[in-house]
Design a protein around this motif. Structure first.
Motif, short mmCIF file in Angstrom:
data_model
loop_
_atom_site.label_atom_id
_atom_site.label_comp_id
_atom_site.label_asym_id
_atom_site.label_seq_id
_atom_site.Cartn_x
_atom_site.Cartn_y
_atom_site.Cartn_z
N VAL A 68 72.33 -32.88 -5.99
CA VAL A 68 71.00 -32.29 -6.50
C VAL A 68 71.71 -31.24 -5.11
CG1 VAL A 68 69.20 -33.79 -7.39
CG2 VAL A 68 69.77 -33.60 -5.01
N VAL A 69 70.87 -30.36 -5.87
CA VAL A 69 71.21 -29.10 -4.88
C VAL A 69 69.55 -28.75 -4.44
CG1 VAL A 69 73.57 -28.38 -5.79
CG2 VAL A 69 71.65 -27.45 -6.81
N ARG A 70 69.86 -28.01 -3.25
CA ARG A 70 68.35 -27.60 -2.27
C ARG A 70 68.32 -26.26 -3.31
NH1 ARG A 70 72.23 -28.18 1.76
NH2 ARG A 70 71.23 -30.45 2.98
N ARG A 71 66.53 -25.66 -3.26
CA ARG A 71 66.43 -24.18 -4.19
C ARG A 71 65.27 -23.84 -2.67
NH1 ARG A 71 64.57 -23.86 -9.42
NH2 ARG A 71 62.56 -25.37 -8.87
N TYR A 72 65.72 -22.37 -2.54
CA TYR A 72 65.44 -21.88 -1.31
C TYR A 72 64.18 -20.71 -1.45
CZ TYR A 72 68.29 -24.55 2.39
OH TYR A 72 68.81 -25.64 2.46
N ARG A 73 63.55 -20.87 -0.71
CA ARG A 73 62.16 -18.97 -0.64
C ARG A 73 62.97 -17.93 -0.75
NH1 ARG A 73 58.33 -18.72 -3.22
NH2 ARG A 73 57.01 -20.86 -2.54
N ASP A 74 64.10 -16.97 -1.08
CA ASP A 74 64.22 -16.46 -0.26
C ASP A 74 63.18 -14.65 0.09
OD1 ASP A 74 65.82 -14.14 0.71
OD2 ASP A 74 67.38 -13.76 -1.17
N GLU A 75 63.12 -14.55 1.08
CA GLU A 75 61.91 -14.10 1.22
C GLU A 75 62.29 -12.40 1.23
OE1 GLU A 75 61.01 -15.04 5.73
OE2 GLU A 75 59.99 -17.04 4.95
N ARG A 76 63.99 -12.18 1.55
CA ARG A 76 63.53 -10.76 1.15
C ARG A 76 64.14 -10.01 -0.51
NH1 ARG A 76 69.34 -11.70 3.76
NH2 ARG A 76 69.09 -13.78 2.61
N ALA A 77 63.63 -11.30 -1.13
CA ALA A 77 63.53 -11.22 -2.57
C ALA A 77 62.35 -10.54 -3.03
CB ALA A 77 64.87 -11.78 -3.00
N GLY A 78 61.47 -10.41 -2.89
CA GLY A 78 60.05 -9.92 -3.89
C GLY A 78 59.83 -9.27 -4.04
N GLU A 79 61.11 -8.28 -4.50
CA GLU A 79 60.68 -6.80 -5.08
C GLU A 79 61.08 -6.24 -6.54
OE1 GLU A 79 59.60 -4.30 -2.83
OE2 GLU A 79 59.46 -4.77 -0.89
N TRP A 80 60.26 -5.73 -6.59
CA TRP A 80 60.57 -6.55 -8.82
C TRP A 80 59.83 -4.85 -8.86
CZ3 TRP A 80 62.30 -8.52 -12.67
CH2 TRP A 80 62.44 -10.18 -12.46
N LEU A 81 60.65 -4.12 -10.31
CA LEU A 81 60.12 -3.00 -10.89
C LEU A 81 59.98 -3.65 -12.62
CD1 LEU A 81 60.54 -0.24 -11.43
CD2 LEU A 81 62.68 0.05 -11.56
N LEU A 82 59.18 -3.51 -13.01
CA LEU A 82 58.87 -3.60 -13.73
C LEU A 82 59.17 -2.18 -15.13
CD1 LEU A 82 55.99 -5.56 -14.16
CD2 LEU A 82 58.34 -6.16 -14.13
N ALA A 83 59.88 -1.48 -15.37
CA ALA A 83 60.36 -0.07 -16.23
C ALA A 83 60.15 -0.78 -17.83
CB ALA A 83 61.78 -0.08 -16.16
N LEU A 84 58.97 0.56 -18.31
CA LEU A 84 58.13 -0.22 -19.87
C LEU A 84 58.64 1.40 -19.84
CD1 LEU A 84 56.48 -1.02 -21.85
CD2 LEU A 84 54.86 -0.13 -20.91
N ASP A 85 59.39 1.02 -21.39
CA ASP A 85 59.72 2.46 -22.27
C ASP A 85 58.34 2.38 -23.28
OD1 ASP A 85 60.87 3.74 -24.05
OD2 ASP A 85 62.22 2.77 -25.44
N ARG A 86 58.26 4.22 -22.87
CA ARG A 86 56.97 4.62 -23.98
C ARG A 86 57.68 5.80 -24.72
NH1 ARG A 86 55.38 9.80 -21.87
NH2 ARG A 86 53.34 9.64 -23.37
N SER A 87 59.02 5.97 -25.53
CA SER A 87 58.99 6.99 -25.92
C SER A 87 58.53 7.06 -27.56
CB SER A 87 61.26 6.46 -26.53
OG SER A 87 61.50 5.39 -26.81
N ALA A 88 59.43 8.06 -28.66
CA ALA A 88 58.07 7.79 -28.84
C ALA A 88 58.19 6.99 -30.61
CB ALA A 88 58.51 9.19 -30.28
#
Length: 334
Positions: A87-107
């Protein structure tokens, strides 16, 4: 879709608020179901950063089974001995909490057909709002951007309830753009690459019908170069039944044409659309962009959950700007 004709009819429920379907019970349930899958996303599947940084200052989350290709340095040998499997360890990366939600509103996001009242827009709004809820519940910072041929509106980056309220306000106040009465100079009226400045240092979830002559493949490549990682949720546009005398309307430009269609013509139209999306799927695989396709009448919580379950593990970008092998909200390439 610029350059491609589709039969278009505005839904009688076009002015209804899609967020009404986001009841708190289902949102909380989705947040609980995805908490383990999203914990610490993006996570280090091998316990160490690919570019050689030490995983110091990161919170240990749990273990997961070792899979071929994982860095052996991430194996927890004591835990492996207890479980009798590596098994391998999993960590919480404190630097990786930035998200962009890009929503298409074209016709094209606002079209529906005589066979269905459900267009892509309602589900897309629900997916954006529900994802913002889940991410902010788990401490991530979120930005929502609405785009057509440019970035039309965006929220301020934020966390928690205040960020969610900003996302909901924006989603309630905007609709897909109306078809243009004259053909534009550029056929690309859905341009997620315009979100690249906002994507810097962030992970991106793109929500779109991807109805563009090139299937958005070049746009995704540009966006991927700017972002820390890209995900795609493609909300499929409603399929029109082609046959007999029909009136075609270009969803983006409003250009109209009346034609007589037979089965052979319908097959050619479907083949052309399939080719566009096959190009998109191929490009997503090359760029390692996880993509999921959702029918416009699908349940928003099931779309997000199935997207996560298809590939629950993730890694961080490699040195030299290569794209990650996986990421949060991950699904199979469509």
């Amino acid at each position: 879709m610029a350059g491609t004709m589709v039969r278009r009819r505005l839904s009688s429920g076009a002015d209804e608020d899609p967020l009404v379907a986001l009841d708190s019970v289902r949102l909380q349930r989705l947040s609980l179901l995805t908490s383990g899958l999203l914990a610490g996303r993006p996570q280090h599947a091998d316990g160490t950063l690919r570019h050689g940084w030490i995983a110091s200052g990161q919170d240990f989350i749990d273990h997961r089974p070792y899979t071929p290709g994982d860095d052996p340095r991430g194996i927890d040998w004591r835990a492996s001995a207890r479980r009798r499997e590596p098994v391998v360890r999993r960590y919480r990366d404190e630097r990786a909490g930035e998200w962009l939600l890009a929503l298409d509103r074209s016709a094209s996001m606002g079209i529906s057909t005589r066979q269905t009242q459900h267009g892509a827009w309602s589900l897309a709004v629900q997916l954006a709002a529900a994802t913002a809820f889940v991410l902010t519940q788990q401490g991530h910072r979120v930005v929502l951007a609405l785009f057509s041929h440019t970035v039309d509106a965006a929220t301020e980056p934020g966390r928690g309830a205040e960020a969610r309220r900003g996302v909901y306000r924006l989603l309630r106040n905007w609709r897909p753009v109306a078809p243009m009465r004259e053909r534009p100079v550029s056929p690309d009226t859905s341009c997620p690459e315009r979100c690249a400045p906002l994507a810097q240092g962030r992970r991106v979830l793109l929500i779109s019908d991807c109805l563009r002559p090139d299937g958005m493949a070049p746009a995704l490549a540009l966006l991927a170069r700017a972002a820390a990682g890209v995900e795609l949720l493609r909300v499929a546009a409603p399929a029109a039944q082609l046959g007999g005398a029909i009136r075609l309307v270009d969803a983006e430009t409003g250009y109209q044409l009346t034609v007589s269609s037979d089965e052979a013509t319908a097959q050619r139209a479907r083949a052309r659309l399939d080719a566009v999306f096959e190009t998109l799927a191929s490009r997503c695989r090359e760029l390692r962009i996880p993509a999921t396709v959702a029918a416009p009448d699908a349940a928003w919580d099931q779309v997000i959950l199935s997207h996560l379950l298809r590939h629950p593990h993730a890694t961080v970008p490699r040195q030299g700007g290569q794209q990650p092998e996986g990421s949060p909200l991950q699904g199979s390439s469509s």
